[in-house]
Design a protein around this motif. Structure first.
Motif, mmCIF file in Angstrom:
data_model
loop_
_atom_site.group_PDB
_atom_site.id
_atom_site.type_symbol
_atom_site.label_atom_id
_atom_site.label_comp_id
_atom_site.label_asym_id
_atom_site.label_seq_id
_atom_site.Cartn_x
_atom_site.Cartn_y
_atom_site.Cartn_z
ATOM 1 N N SER A 60 0.825 -1.210 0.000
ATOM 2 C CA SER A 60 0.000 0.000 0.000
ATOM 3 C C SER A 60 0.853 1.251 0.000
ATOM 4 O O SER A 60 1.908 1.311 0.646
ATOM 5 C CB SER A 60 -0.917 0.028 1.231
ATOM 6 O OG SER A 60 -1.814 -1.056 1.218
ATOM 7 N N TRP A 61 0.365 2.244 -0.726
ATOM 8 C CA TRP A 61 0.904 3.596 -0.622
ATOM 9 C C TRP A 61 0.129 4.313 0.486
ATOM 10 O O TRP A 61 -1.094 4.353 0.474
ATOM 11 C CB TRP A 61 0.740 4.348 -1.935
ATOM 12 C CG TRP A 61 1.675 3.904 -3.010
ATOM 13 C CD1 TRP A 61 1.418 3.031 -4.022
ATOM 14 C CD2 TRP A 61 3.034 4.308 -3.175
ATOM 15 N NE1 TRP A 61 2.529 2.856 -4.807
ATOM 16 C CE2 TRP A 61 3.529 3.644 -4.314
ATOM 17 C CE3 TRP A 61 3.881 5.173 -2.469
ATOM 18 C CZ2 TRP A 61 4.841 3.811 -4.756
ATOM 19 C CZ3 TRP A 61 5.183 5.342 -2.922
ATOM 20 C CH2 TRP A 61 5.653 4.668 -4.048
ATOM 21 N N ILE A 62 0.862 4.859 1.444
ATOM 22 C CA ILE A 62 0.257 5.570 2.558
ATOM 23 C C ILE A 62 0.591 7.049 2.385
ATOM 24 O O ILE A 62 1.760 7.442 2.429
ATOM 25 C CB ILE A 62 0.795 5.042 3.902
ATOM 26 C CG1 ILE A 62 0.482 3.543 4.011
ATOM 27 C CG2 ILE A 62 0.195 5.811 5.071
ATOM 28 C CD1 ILE A 62 1.210 2.855 5.131
ATOM 29 N N GLU A 63 -0.440 7.861 2.172
ATOM 30 C CA GLU A 63 -0.231 9.268 1.858
ATOM 31 C C GLU A 63 -0.476 10.145 3.082
ATOM 32 O O GLU A 63 -1.449 9.959 3.815
ATOM 33 C CB GLU A 63 -1.170 9.700 0.725
ATOM 34 C CG GLU A 63 -0.991 11.151 0.312
ATOM 35 C CD GLU A 63 -2.049 11.608 -0.675
ATOM 36 O OE1 GLU A 63 -1.857 12.671 -1.283
ATOM 37 O OE2 GLU A 63 -3.075 10.911 -0.808
ATOM 38 N N ARG A 64 0.423 11.103 3.286
ATOM 39 C CA ARG A 64 0.250 12.084 4.346
ATOM 40 C C ARG A 64 0.610 13.464 3.798
ATOM 41 O O ARG A 64 1.222 13.594 2.740
ATOM 42 C CB ARG A 64 1.146 11.765 5.556
ATOM 43 C CG ARG A 64 0.880 10.407 6.183
ATOM 44 C CD ARG A 64 1.692 10.193 7.437
ATOM 45 N NE ARG A 64 1.075 10.878 8.574
ATOM 46 C CZ ARG A 64 1.498 10.723 9.836
ATOM 47 N NH1 ARG A 64 2.514 9.924 10.103
ATOM 48 N NH2 ARG A 64 0.904 11.350 10.827
ATOM 49 N N SER A 65 0.240 14.501 4.539
ATOM 50 C CA SER A 65 0.557 15.864 4.127
ATOM 51 C C SER A 65 0.999 16.664 5.343
ATOM 52 O O SER A 65 0.677 16.335 6.482
ATOM 53 C CB SER A 65 -0.656 16.528 3.468
ATOM 54 O OG SER A 65 -1.752 16.583 4.371
#
Length: 409
Positions: A38-43
């Motif tokens: 999985s790609w885990i995206e944060r900002s």
């Protein structure tokens, strides 16, 4: 010391090196599930000249990291100490599902070689979460990622990392004996990591590279989450079928979740047995069994394994692969089966009798691919017929003027 306590101690020591204790519950902006991880995206909004980004990983590669910023004039750097900082040659470890203790004989950046009583086994990096051992815990931090910008200014920053221990798969189930057979689509989520993860929504695509394409589409893609759905909804992105939900998702460490996505009622299930026969055939052969699924509605657009339920106190499940074909029609292969066989009787130099025997309790279709070859000619023919339940059909095959002909007897 028992294995569960060993695991608890080593997990605590390792994860305290990777992330702070309050980061054991990772919150993501979005979760991009694939079958490989999985790609885990944060900002974040960068405000200082140098800031640390939280990443609950033991290592990082360029292909497993993605980022985008309003001001791209920044430097990202990370440092991974040598593997010996947390394991050493001749150290004893235990591995989930492996019996006894194993000794580390070789350390590599992506592989461990373990030995027990003269037997060696390899453990790749994506399986290291299964390790447990006693550690002093006084080694240097195992991972650090920092972002540096020239001036202390606000800079909107999006980043994502790929974790092979979180993923999902689409699976199907089908009860062929039901009065109204239904193809059920399920999404199975796996969190084999040592941290819990929550996100306001998630999407699924089958390949890892597709996840990266979805990330690169930019913030406009998030507008799709305006839809409120209780379960994943079918969609497509960059030419690939997807599932998406904008409902909050929580995946505790070590958890698995089965979600029922869609039920497609079938209007017909047709049984076929295919035979590839040539004029030199002498032995009785089993048919290659397949099912044609027919529906008035569109069938699912994502491939996946399918379990065909029988549960007749003799057979539990048949397992095969579902592959989308036509919008309302698809075929699944069930392999070789003796429930329909083809026997050959030679009647002459250019004449044969074929005997089809159907042992099923239902009528089925037999499909024959006939061929003949020798030094002088090659010939092919095709023939199909319905064979009633518990019955035998006989066919006559002739070779005349280089042509094959077939007719029922």
């Amino acid at each position: 010391m028992n294995k569960s306590l060993l695991w608890s101690i080593s997990a605590l020591l390792l994860t305290s090196q990777w992330v702070q204790a309050d980061d054991k519950n990772v919150t993501a902006d979005w979760l991009y599930l694939t079958t490989q991880g999985s790609w885990i995206e944060r900002s974040a909004v960068l405000t200082q000249t140098q800031e640390q980004l939280p990443l609950p990983v033991a290592d990082l590669s360029a292909s497993g990291f993605w980022w985008q910023a309003d001001n791209n004039d920044i430097l990202l750097s990370w440092q991974t100490p040598k593997l010996s900082d947390w394991l050493a040659v001749d150290q004893s470890v235990q591995v989930d599902d492996w019996s006894g203790s194993w000794v580390v004989t070789e350390l590599r950046s992506n592989l461990l070689i373990l030995a027990q009583d003269g037997v060696q086994r390899a453990l790749p990096a994506d399986q290291w979460y299964r390790l447990s051992w006693l550690s002093s815990g006084d080694s240097d931090p195992a991972f650090a990622l920092s972002v540096t910008q020239a001036t202390a200014a606000n800079n909107a920053f999006r980043y994502a990392w790929f974790d092979g221990s979180l993923g999902a798969e689409v699976r199907y189930s089908l009860d062929i004996e039901a009065a109204r057979p239904t193809l059920r689509q399920q999404l199975v989520l796996h969190n084999n990591s040592d941290y819990s993860l929550s996100a306001p929504g998630y999407s699924f695509a089958q390949s890892r590279s597709q996840g990266r394409v979805m990330l690169a589409r930019g913030a406009e893609a998030m507008a799709m989450s305006d839809m409120a759905v209780a379960v994943p909804k079918s969609g497509d992105s960059a030419g690939q079928a997807t599932l998406q939900s904008d409902q909050p998702v929580q995946l505790p460490a070590g958890s698995h979740a089965w979600l029922s996505v869609d039920d497609t009622e079938l209007s017909a299930i047709r049984h076929h047995y295919r035979f590839s026969w040539n004029t030199r055939q002498t032995e009785t052969m089993p048919g290659q069994w397949s099912l044609t699924l027919v529906s008035e509605d569109d069938l699912p657009a994502i491939a996946g394994p399918v379990q065909i339920a029988v549960w007749d106190q003799q057979v539990a499940l048949l397992e095969t692969q579902y592959q989308p074909q036509q919008e309302t029609r698809a075929q699944v292969a069930l392999g070789s089966s003796d429930m329909m066989t083809l026997a050959t009787e030679v009647l002459g130099a250019s004449e044969w009798e074929l005997v089809l025997t159907n042992r099923n309790s239902r009528s089925v279709e037999a499909i024959l691919d006939l061929s003949h070859w020798d030094n002088n000619s090659n010939a092919e023919a095709g023939f199909s017929l319905t064979v009633p339940a518990q019955s035998t059909e006989r066919l006559q095959v002739r070779l005349s003027n280089g042509q094959l002909s077939v007719r029922p007897l």
